[in-house]
Design a protein around this motif. Structure first.
Motif, PDB file in Angstrom:
ATOM      1  N   GLU A 135      -2.466  -8.199   4.013  1.00  0.00           N
ATOM      2  CA  GLU A 135      -2.263  -6.818   3.301  1.00  0.00           C
ATOM      3  C   GLU A 135      -3.191  -6.434   1.900  1.00  0.00           C
ATOM      4  OE1 GLU A 135       2.442  -7.757   4.137  1.00  0.00           O
ATOM      5  OE2 GLU A 135       2.037  -8.112   2.185  1.00  0.00           O
ATOM      6  N   SER A 136      -3.355  -5.128   2.160  1.00  0.00           N
ATOM      7  CA  SER A 136      -4.192  -5.004   1.337  1.00  0.00           C
ATOM      8  C   SER A 136      -3.448  -3.756   0.138  1.00  0.00           C
ATOM      9  CB  SER A 136      -5.704  -4.735   1.419  1.00  0.00           C
ATOM     10  OG  SER A 136      -5.333  -3.853   2.693  1.00  0.00           O
TER      11      SER A 136
ATOM     12  N   GLU B 230      -2.226 -11.706   0.746  1.00  0.00           N
ATOM     13  CA  GLU B 230      -3.329 -12.484   1.831  1.00  0.00           C
ATOM     14  C   GLU B 230      -3.290 -13.517   2.855  1.00  0.00           C
ATOM     15  OE1 GLU B 230      -7.235 -15.066   0.205  1.00  0.00           O
ATOM     16  OE2 GLU B 230      -5.756 -15.721  -0.598  1.00  0.00           O
TER      17      GLU B 230
ATOM     18  N   ALA C  13      -7.617  -0.150  -5.273  1.00  0.00           N
ATOM     19  CA  ALA C  13      -8.976  -0.278  -4.777  1.00  0.00           C
ATOM     20  C   ALA C  13      -9.964  -0.804  -5.557  1.00  0.00           C
ATOM     21  CB  ALA C  13      -8.671  -1.021  -3.237  1.00  0.00           C
TER      22      ALA C  13
ATOM     23  N   SER D 263      -4.393 -15.413  -5.379  1.00  0.00           N
ATOM     24  CA  SER D 263      -2.809 -14.901  -4.726  1.00  0.00           C
ATOM     25  C   SER D 263      -2.752 -15.357  -6.018  1.00  0.00           C
ATOM     26  CB  SER D 263      -3.666 -15.850  -3.957  1.00  0.00           C
ATOM     27  OG  SER D 263      -3.366 -16.968  -3.868  1.00  0.00           O
TER      28      SER D 263
ATOM     29  N   ASP E  86       0.998  -1.391   0.002  1.00  0.00           N
ATOM     30  CA  ASP E  86       0.586  -0.277   0.331  1.00  0.00           C
ATOM     31  C   ASP E  86       0.543   1.279  -0.281  1.00  0.00           C
ATOM     32  OD1 ASP E  86      -2.096   1.450  -0.528  1.00  0.00           O
ATOM     33  OD2 ASP E  86      -2.170   2.149   1.829  1.00  0.00           O
TER      34      ASP E  86
ATOM     35  N   ARG F 236      -6.470 -10.834  -6.872  1.00  0.00           N
ATOM     36  CA  ARG F 236      -5.395  -9.522  -6.520  1.00  0.00           C
ATOM     37  C   ARG F 236      -3.859  -9.725  -7.069  1.00  0.00           C
ATOM     38  NH1 ARG F 236      -4.140  -9.072  -0.331  1.00  0.00           N
ATOM     39  NH2 ARG F 236      -6.883  -9.510   0.267  1.00  0.00           N
TER      40      ARG F 236
END
Length: 281
Positions: A165-166, A161, A197, A255, A132, A210
């Motif tokens: 985390e994102s 994942e 996102a 993933s 991020d 993702r």
């Protein structure tokens, strides 16, 4: 009696520039007694190259970024020349990590490859993980002779994942320019910026996934390989034959683990040989 010296005044309003990582590596490979050998090597800064001994004619180079990842302002430059008839595979020691950038700076990674007559290159770095707030501009330029062969793959994971985390915001720019005999045969600019996102959640983008990979290949019997490539990719991606010259594919997955499970058989089928050992670790 002690002397008193005036200390230099500093502008408190001017932020100090943090130390940044810089690295460069360039190598040329040629054929010596039917085997591909390193002819010339230059490396500096945080970027290193290592060459495992393999029981086959091909050569393998492993890129190592000793800084442990990239953040805003870092710069890596990589340059490879594969002489006539030589066969080279390039990979990385581990996944590259793009950490949160401070001050709006962007990390830059520039890769250039020159393939002479009858040469072969497999450009297979391990995945890039974007954190991020990470900012990176990545450029891949390939200039190949008309009869040269290449398999190029770059992968991206938006946060890990299992680590919870994102990636909400950031700036990721991936620029490809591929030429055959001096003619541009593939040009692509992938840009993820701002509210990543939200953009990636669209069904036409990643949806609930993702991770994604881009693959470009110039190989013998490319048209005959297309159906098999599409079957190996399945529903989460697609493949095309561009200009009857190069195979182009994109793959998405939930993933990084799932992406690699999909990539390994795809790349193995196109590489016509074993993948780098670090891919199995």
């Amino acid at each position: 009696m002690s002397a008193v010296h005036d200390l230099p005044q500093t502008d408190q309003a001017t932020p100090r520039r943090m130390q940044r990582s810089e690295g460069s590596a360039s190598a040329r490979f040629r054929v010596v007694e039917s085997r591909t050998r390193l002819q010339r090597l230059h490396q500096s800064g945080c970027l290193k190259l290592r060459f495992p001994r393999l029981p086959r004619q091909q050569a393998e180079a492993i890129l190592i970024n000793s800084s442990g990842g990239l953040t805003g302002g870092d710069r890596l430059t990589q340059d490879f020349t594969v002489a006539a008839g030589a066969d080279l595979t390039v990979t990385t020691q581990a996944c590259e990590r793009i950490y949160r950038a401070s001050g709006g700076d962007t990390a830059h990674v520039t890769t250039r490859a020159t393939l002479e007559a009858g040469a072969r290159l497999a450009w297979l770095p391990q995945e890039t993980i974007l954190f991020d707030g990470g900012r990176v501009r990545r450029t891949l330029e390939v200039d190949a002779a008309p009869d040269a062969r290449f398999l190029l793959c770059e992968s991206l994971i938006l946060g890990r994942e299992l680590m919870g985390e994102s990636v909400a915001t950031g700036d990721f720019h991936d620029r490809w320019r591929v030429r055959l005999g001096g003619r541009l045969v593939f040009a692509d600019d992938l840009r993820l910026a701002g509210n990543i996102a939200a953009a990636m959640a669209e069904p036409a983008s990643l949806g609930t996934n993702r991770a994604l990979a881009t693959l470009v290949a110039h190989l013998p019997n490319a048209e005959a390989r297309l159906d098999g490539l599409r079957a190996a990719i399945g529903d989460d991606g697609g493949a095309s034959l561009v200009g009857n010259v190069v195979l182009v594919a994109r793959i998405r997955a939930a993933s990084g683990f799932q992406l690699r499970r999909r990539l390994v058989p795809v790349l193995s089928g196109l590489a016509d040989g074993p993948l780098p050992l670090v891919w199995s670790l």
